[in-house]
Write an enzyme that holds these catalytic residues in place. Structure first.
Site, PDB file in Angstrom:
ATOM      1  N   THR A 106       6.429  13.416   5.967  1.00  0.00           N
ATOM      2  CA  THR A 106       6.160  13.602   7.403  1.00  0.00           C
ATOM      3  C   THR A 106       7.534  13.612   8.214  1.00  0.00           C
ATOM      4  O   THR A 106       7.808  14.215   9.267  1.00  0.00           O
ATOM      5  CB  THR A 106       5.748  11.994   7.929  1.00  0.00           C
ATOM      6  OG1 THR A 106       4.749  11.787   7.555  1.00  0.00           O
ATOM      7  CG2 THR A 106       5.909  11.674   9.357  1.00  0.00           C
ATOM      8  N   TYR A 140      -0.363  15.480  12.697  1.00  0.00           N
ATOM      9  CA  TYR A 140       0.622  16.351  12.421  1.00  0.00           C
ATOM     10  C   TYR A 140       0.247  17.134  11.040  1.00  0.00           C
ATOM     11  O   TYR A 140      -0.390  16.530  10.177  1.00  0.00           O
ATOM     12  CB  TYR A 140       2.022  15.820  12.472  1.00  0.00           C
ATOM     13  CG  TYR A 140       2.117  14.490  11.519  1.00  0.00           C
ATOM     14  CD1 TYR A 140       2.509  14.842  10.016  1.00  0.00           C
ATOM     15  CD2 TYR A 140       1.639  13.251  11.861  1.00  0.00           C
ATOM     16  CE1 TYR A 140       2.910  13.764   9.483  1.00  0.00           C
ATOM     17  CE2 TYR A 140       1.871  12.184  10.706  1.00  0.00           C
ATOM     18  CZ  TYR A 140       2.377  12.605   9.580  1.00  0.00           C
ATOM     19  OH  TYR A 140       2.390  11.546   8.612  1.00  0.00           O
ATOM     20  N   THR A 151       6.365   8.914   2.983  1.00  0.00           N
ATOM     21  CA  THR A 151       6.294   7.493   2.918  1.00  0.00           C
ATOM     22  C   THR A 151       5.107   6.806   2.167  1.00  0.00           C
ATOM     23  O   THR A 151       5.329   5.893   1.525  1.00  0.00           O
ATOM     24  CB  THR A 151       6.333   6.753   4.356  1.00  0.00           C
ATOM     25  OG1 THR A 151       5.369   7.244   4.996  1.00  0.00           O
ATOM     26  CG2 THR A 151       7.660   7.150   4.993  1.00  0.00           C
ATOM     27  N   ASP A 152       4.070   7.796   2.099  1.00  0.00           N
ATOM     28  CA  ASP A 152       2.978   7.292   1.378  1.00  0.00           C
ATOM     29  C   ASP A 152       3.135   6.916  -0.090  1.00  0.00           C
ATOM     30  O   ASP A 152       2.736   5.722  -0.519  1.00  0.00           O
ATOM     31  CB  ASP A 152       1.649   8.330   1.403  1.00  0.00           C
ATOM     32  CG  ASP A 152       1.095   8.116   2.970  1.00  0.00           C
ATOM     33  OD1 ASP A 152       1.447   7.172   3.617  1.00  0.00           O
ATOM     34  OD2 ASP A 152       0.465   8.965   3.272  1.00  0.00           O
ATOM     35  N   LYS A 187       5.343  -0.047   1.075  1.00  0.00           N
ATOM     36  CA  LYS A 187       4.997   0.223   2.438  1.00  0.00           C
ATOM     37  C   LYS A 187       3.750  -0.801   2.623  1.00  0.00           C
ATOM     38  O   LYS A 187       2.926  -1.140   2.151  1.00  0.00           O
ATOM     39  CB  LYS A 187       4.132   1.678   2.393  1.00  0.00           C
ATOM     40  CG  LYS A 187       3.976   2.073   3.705  1.00  0.00           C
ATOM     41  CD  LYS A 187       3.519   3.367   4.124  1.00  0.00           C
ATOM     42  CE  LYS A 187       3.312   4.177   5.375  1.00  0.00           C
ATOM     43  NZ  LYS A 187       2.995   5.525   5.213  1.00  0.00           N
ATOM     44  N   GLU A 241      -3.665 -17.724 -15.631  1.00  0.00           N
ATOM     45  CA  GLU A 241      -4.921 -17.614 -15.192  1.00  0.00           C
ATOM     46  C   GLU A 241      -5.851 -17.016 -16.389  1.00  0.00           C
ATOM     47  O   GLU A 241      -6.904 -17.373 -16.848  1.00  0.00           O
ATOM     48  CB  GLU A 241      -5.262 -16.854 -14.128  1.00  0.00           C
ATOM     49  CG  GLU A 241      -5.077 -17.578 -12.769  1.00  0.00           C
ATOM     50  CD  GLU A 241      -5.640 -17.193 -11.560  1.00  0.00           C
ATOM     51  OE1 GLU A 241      -6.745 -16.499 -11.766  1.00  0.00           O
ATOM     52  OE2 GLU A 241      -4.871 -17.114 -10.559  1.00  0.00           O
TER      53      GLU A 241
END
Length: 339
Positions: free
Chosen positions: A24, A37, A103-104, A176, A295
């Site tokens: 981006t 975009y 950023t993903d 993120k 657990e």
């Protein structure tokens, strides 16, 4: 690669190499959409030119590694980045590296580089939540901050970092947390390691003296096949069977709660582990540690606890371990504790 000990000459600007991969931060608006975009349109030099005064912070060199959206980030680009960074630091060509990235998957690339770049010189990943042509693009300010951090002497010895929105995060914990907000990156278990503004870089504490866990850069792409199995209500063993049918050498469970899942899945994962497939229990929750033998009984099941690593980072660590020929469950568990 040995850690570098070179220092910046008195009065000289730090030398920073910017490696661009797209994302981006290099995106440009789509004329047919108010919000859409296309990622990866601007070049590395375009990004530098968009930040007035950046050349007053450091002597800059730009290298285009790729120009893709980070949803398309892949093993080959990771290896290209790692080899280029090693080349830069081994040849004393720069005092720090900044990687521009979408950023993903920026947290995954940061985690990978943190575990294959052995130099004590800083590697800083940076991106943006808004494209370069947006009304209030955050990329230029983020890039300036990233260069500031990479150029700061206090950044040495901190491994790979992620810098966005005036905040510095370590590669291990950063994630993120929001789909569109500029304040999307958090470090839920440890908090940010510092902050940066136009005047100064401020770290929360000194760099650790504990050696980082690093591996040789894998010889080729793709990395060993590791799948993530996402746990949900009403689940059966289909995802596990599918992963094994496609040749997975490792499976990461994105479990509910403390790394748990439905009994048919537990049984299938344990059977796979006892056949030599590495199985790691992580959690889909987003924060907290998956406690070993809590657990579920990892000793009986033959599984590994991810501790504080999320599923995506657990997958990368497992790939690096497999690439390095480490398959002993006890050694794998130790690596997750040292990561």
């Amino acid at each position: 690669m040995a850690a570098s000990s070179s220092t910046v000459a008195p009065g000289a600007l730090p030398r920073i190499t910017i490696l661009a991969t797209g994302g981006t931060i290099a995106g440009k608006a789509n004329a047919n959409s108010a919000v859409g975009y296309t990622a990866g349109q601007a070049t590395a030099q375009d990004l530098i030119d968009a930040v007035p005064g950046l050349d007053k912070i450091a002597t800059l060199q730009a290298v285009q590694i790729s120009n893709i959206g980070s949803q398309d980030m892949n093993d080959q680009v990771w290896l290209d980045l790692a080899h280029k960074i090693d080349e830069i630091f081994a040849g004393d060509q720069a005092d720090g590296v900044v990687v521009t990235h979408g950023t993903d998957t920026i947290e995954e690339t940061a985690f990978f580089l943190d575990h294959v770049v052995a130099s004590d010189k800083p590697v800083v990943l940076v991106g943006s939540m808004r494209p370069s042509t947006a009304l209030s693009a955050d990329g230029p300010a983020n890039l300036r901050s990233a260069v500031q951090v990479a150029a700061d002497s206090q950044a040495r010895g901190r491994g790979t970092m992620v810098v966005l929105n005036d905040t510095i995060h370590g590669a291990k914990d950063v994630t993120k947390s929001n789909t569109t907000s500029v304040q999307t990156f958090t470090s839920p278990n440890s908090g940010p390691i510092g902050h940066v503004d136009a005047a100064a870089v401020q770290f929360a504490g000194p760099a650790t003296t504990q050696p980082r866990l690093t591996f040789p850069v894998p010889g080729k792409a793709p990395l060993p096949h590791v799948d993530i199995v996402y746990s949900h209500a009403g689940m059966d063993a289909t995802q596990v069977d599918d992963a094994l049918g496609h040749g997975a050498l490792g499976i990461v469970l994105a479990g509910v709660g403390d790394g748990n899942t439905a009994k048919p899945v537990v049984d299938a994962l344990s059977a796979a582990a006892k056949r030599g497939v590495l199985v790691v229990r992580s959690s889909r929750v987003g924060s907290g540690s998956v406690v070993r033998n809590a657990e579920l009984n990892d000793d009986e099941l033959g599984t590994v606890s991810a501790l504080g690593l999320n599923p995506a980072k657990s997958r990368i660590l497992l790939q690096l371990l497999l690439s390095d020929g480490i398959t002993d469950v006890a050694k794998v568990q130790q690596a997750f504790g040292d990561s």
